[in-house]
Design a protein around this motif. Sequence first.
Motif, PDB file in Angstrom:
ATOM      1  N   THR A  43       3.174   2.493   4.196  1.00  0.00           N
ATOM      2  CA  THR A  43       2.539   1.381   3.335  1.00  0.00           C
ATOM      3  C   THR A  43       2.930   1.208   2.025  1.00  0.00           C
ATOM      4  O   THR A  43       3.461   2.357   1.423  1.00  0.00           O
ATOM      5  N   VAL A  44       3.085   0.012   1.469  1.00  0.00           N
ATOM      6  CA  VAL A  44       3.305  -0.230   0.124  1.00  0.00           C
ATOM      7  C   VAL A  44       2.503  -0.897  -0.528  1.00  0.00           C
ATOM      8  O   VAL A  44       1.614  -1.560  -0.102  1.00  0.00           O
ATOM      9  N   TYR A  45       2.031  -0.594  -1.894  1.00  0.00           N
ATOM     10  CA  TYR A  45       1.283  -1.025  -2.599  1.00  0.00           C
ATOM     11  C   TYR A  45       1.814  -1.814  -3.868  1.00  0.00           C
ATOM     12  O   TYR A  45       2.840  -1.515  -4.386  1.00  0.00           O
ATOM     13  N   LEU A  46       0.960  -2.811  -4.246  1.00  0.00           N
ATOM     14  CA  LEU A  46       1.286  -3.550  -5.597  1.00  0.00           C
ATOM     15  C   LEU A  46      -0.247  -3.568  -6.407  1.00  0.00           C
ATOM     16  O   LEU A  46      -0.899  -4.194  -5.978  1.00  0.00           O
TER      17      LEU A  46
ATOM     18  N   ILE B 202      10.706  -1.139  -4.475  1.00  0.00           N
ATOM     19  CA  ILE B 202      10.790   0.265  -4.940  1.00  0.00           C
ATOM     20  C   ILE B 202      11.729   0.952  -3.493  1.00  0.00           C
ATOM     21  O   ILE B 202      11.735   0.520  -2.544  1.00  0.00           O
ATOM     22  N   ASN B 203      12.279   1.856  -4.176  1.00  0.00           N
ATOM     23  CA  ASN B 203      13.203   2.433  -2.973  1.00  0.00           C
ATOM     24  C   ASN B 203      12.522   3.623  -2.025  1.00  0.00           C
ATOM     25  O   ASN B 203      11.452   3.763  -2.439  1.00  0.00           O
ATOM     26  N   TRP B 204      13.198   4.040  -1.057  1.00  0.00           N
ATOM     27  CA  TRP B 204      12.492   4.944  -0.015  1.00  0.00           C
ATOM     28  C   TRP B 204      11.829   6.083  -0.457  1.00  0.00           C
ATOM     29  O   TRP B 204      10.759   6.559  -0.295  1.00  0.00           O
ATOM     30  N   SER B 205      12.565   6.720  -1.662  1.00  0.00           N
ATOM     31  CA  SER B 205      11.912   7.972  -2.355  1.00  0.00           C
ATOM     32  C   SER B 205      10.934   7.624  -3.551  1.00  0.00           C
ATOM     33  O   SER B 205      10.477   8.756  -4.080  1.00  0.00           O
ATOM     34  N   SER B 206      10.761   6.563  -3.648  1.00  0.00           N
ATOM     35  CA  SER B 206       9.885   6.020  -4.915  1.00  0.00           C
ATOM     36  C   SER B 206      10.600   6.543  -6.412  1.00  0.00           C
ATOM     37  O   SER B 206       9.966   6.550  -7.239  1.00  0.00           O
ATOM     38  N   VAL B 207      11.881   6.837  -6.463  1.00  0.00           N
ATOM     39  CA  VAL B 207      12.477   7.200  -7.478  1.00  0.00           C
ATOM     40  C   VAL B 207      12.761   6.042  -8.308  1.00  0.00           C
ATOM     41  O   VAL B 207      12.685   5.904  -9.773  1.00  0.00           O
ATOM     42  N   SER B 208      13.285   5.105  -7.868  1.00  0.00           N
ATOM     43  CA  SER B 208      13.607   3.699  -8.440  1.00  0.00           C
ATOM     44  C   SER B 208      12.628   2.653  -8.063  1.00  0.00           C
ATOM     45  O   SER B 208      12.349   2.401  -6.933  1.00  0.00           O
ATOM     46  N   THR B 209      12.205   1.949  -9.083  1.00  0.00           N
ATOM     47  CA  THR B 209      11.581   0.716  -9.153  1.00  0.00           C
ATOM     48  C   THR B 209      11.827  -0.238  -9.935  1.00  0.00           C
ATOM     49  O   THR B 209      12.762  -0.130 -11.038  1.00  0.00           O
TER      50      THR B 209
ATOM     51  N   PHE C  66       2.192  -4.954 -13.469  1.00  0.00           N
ATOM     52  CA  PHE C  66       2.276  -4.801 -12.046  1.00  0.00           C
ATOM     53  C   PHE C  66       2.830  -3.369 -11.893  1.00  0.00           C
ATOM     54  O   PHE C  66       3.826  -2.970 -12.652  1.00  0.00           O
ATOM     55  N   THR C  67       2.162  -2.601 -10.839  1.00  0.00           N
ATOM     56  CA  THR C  67       3.105  -1.577 -10.608  1.00  0.00           C
ATOM     57  C   THR C  67       3.083  -1.141  -9.018  1.00  0.00           C
ATOM     58  O   THR C  67       2.160  -1.502  -8.253  1.00  0.00           O
ATOM     59  N   ILE C  68       4.285  -1.047  -8.454  1.00  0.00           N
ATOM     60  CA  ILE C  68       4.601  -0.822  -7.066  1.00  0.00           C
ATOM     61  C   ILE C  68       4.695   0.663  -6.799  1.00  0.00           C
ATOM     62  O   ILE C  68       5.007   1.634  -7.540  1.00  0.00           O
ATOM     63  N   SER C  69       3.979   0.793  -5.452  1.00  0.00           N
ATOM     64  CA  SER C  69       4.021   2.439  -5.052  1.00  0.00           C
ATOM     65  C   SER C  69       4.122   2.425  -3.622  1.00  0.00           C
ATOM     66  O   SER C  69       3.925   1.191  -2.913  1.00  0.00           O
ATOM     67  N   ARG C  70       4.298   3.520  -3.114  1.00  0.00           N
ATOM     68  CA  ARG C  70       4.546   3.482  -1.403  1.00  0.00           C
ATOM     69  C   ARG C  70       4.016   4.973  -1.084  1.00  0.00           C
ATOM     70  O   ARG C  70       3.869   5.960  -1.907  1.00  0.00           O
TER      71      ARG C  70
ATOM     72  N   ARG D   8       7.929  -0.179  13.739  1.00  0.00           N
ATOM     73  CA  ARG D   8       9.333   0.524  13.453  1.00  0.00           C
ATOM     74  C   ARG D   8       8.992   1.457  12.257  1.00  0.00           C
ATOM     75  O   ARG D   8       8.246   1.118  11.320  1.00  0.00           O
ATOM     76  N   THR D   9       9.794   2.452  11.877  1.00  0.00           N
ATOM     77  CA  THR D   9       9.723   3.199  10.941  1.00  0.00           C
ATOM     78  C   THR D   9      10.464   2.815   9.570  1.00  0.00           C
ATOM     79  O   THR D   9      11.572   2.530   9.647  1.00  0.00           O
ATOM     80  N   PHE D  10       9.558   2.357   8.531  1.00  0.00           N
ATOM     81  CA  PHE D  10      10.358   2.027   7.298  1.00  0.00           C
ATOM     82  C   PHE D  10      10.273   2.892   6.391  1.00  0.00           C
ATOM     83  O   PHE D  10      10.385   2.847   5.141  1.00  0.00           O
ATOM     84  N   SER D  11       9.852   4.304   6.549  1.00  0.00           N
ATOM     85  CA  SER D  11      10.144   5.687   5.860  1.00  0.00           C
ATOM     86  C   SER D  11      11.197   5.583   4.888  1.00  0.00           C
ATOM     87  O   SER D  11      11.196   5.832   3.752  1.00  0.00           O
ATOM     88  N   ARG D  12      12.388   5.116   5.358  1.00  0.00           N
ATOM     89  CA  ARG D  12      13.571   4.955   4.612  1.00  0.00           C
ATOM     90  C   ARG D  12      14.160   3.790   4.050  1.00  0.00           C
ATOM     91  O   ARG D  12      15.128   3.743   3.627  1.00  0.00           O
ATOM     92  N   ALA D  13      13.239   2.781   4.378  1.00  0.00           N
ATOM     93  CA  ALA D  13      13.721   1.491   3.818  1.00  0.00           C
ATOM     94  C   ALA D  13      13.073   1.251   2.591  1.00  0.00           C
ATOM     95  O   ALA D  13      12.162   1.498   1.944  1.00  0.00           O
ATOM     96  N   ALA D  14      13.798   0.178   1.974  1.00  0.00           N
ATOM     97  CA  ALA D  14      13.248  -0.110   0.500  1.00  0.00           C
ATOM     98  C   ALA D  14      12.306  -1.244   0.977  1.00  0.00           C
ATOM     99  O   ALA D  14      12.109  -1.840   1.780  1.00  0.00           O
ATOM    100  N   ARG D  15      11.244  -1.237  -0.116  1.00  0.00           N
ATOM    101  CA  ARG D  15      10.177  -2.135   0.037  1.00  0.00           C
ATOM    102  C   ARG D  15       9.957  -2.752  -1.244  1.00  0.00           C
ATOM    103  O   ARG D  15      10.351  -2.507  -2.143  1.00  0.00           O
ATOM    104  N   GLY D  16       9.297  -3.943  -0.953  1.00  0.00           N
ATOM    105  CA  GLY D  16       9.076  -4.935  -2.052  1.00  0.00           C
ATOM    106  C   GLY D  16       8.032  -6.023  -1.804  1.00  0.00           C
ATOM    107  O   GLY D  16       7.377  -6.193  -0.817  1.00  0.00           O
TER     108      GLY D  16
END
Length: 121
Positions: free
Chosen positions: A77-80, A50-57, A67-71, A26-34
Amino acid sequence: VQLQASGGGLVQAGGSLRLSCAASGRTFSRAARGWFRQAPGKEREFVAAINWSSVSTYYADSVKGRFTISRDNAKNTVYLQMNSLKPEDTAVYYCAADSSTTTLIRGLGSWGQGTQVTVSS
């Protein structure tokens, strides 16, 4: 829909690890990840989002500054990145996805399999 976490392991206190969570089916490009974690005998707790645009963490107070979250939306893929690890960071780490960071932080989203992180003193 699959969320597969990887990158866990055994590390000494003060060390670093980088977790990854790949989404497929499934495409999660517009989903929040965590990320959440669950230590033995404790309830699952929120770690980072992290929100879908990586603007908000967002981070739990216990991991802020370490810790730093990114995508990478192209890779779904999301990273921690976890630095200055402490023995109290020992837990199974789970990745999650949801339509918004608000509901994700409440633990209402989709979950993946966890990856064990063990920090020795």
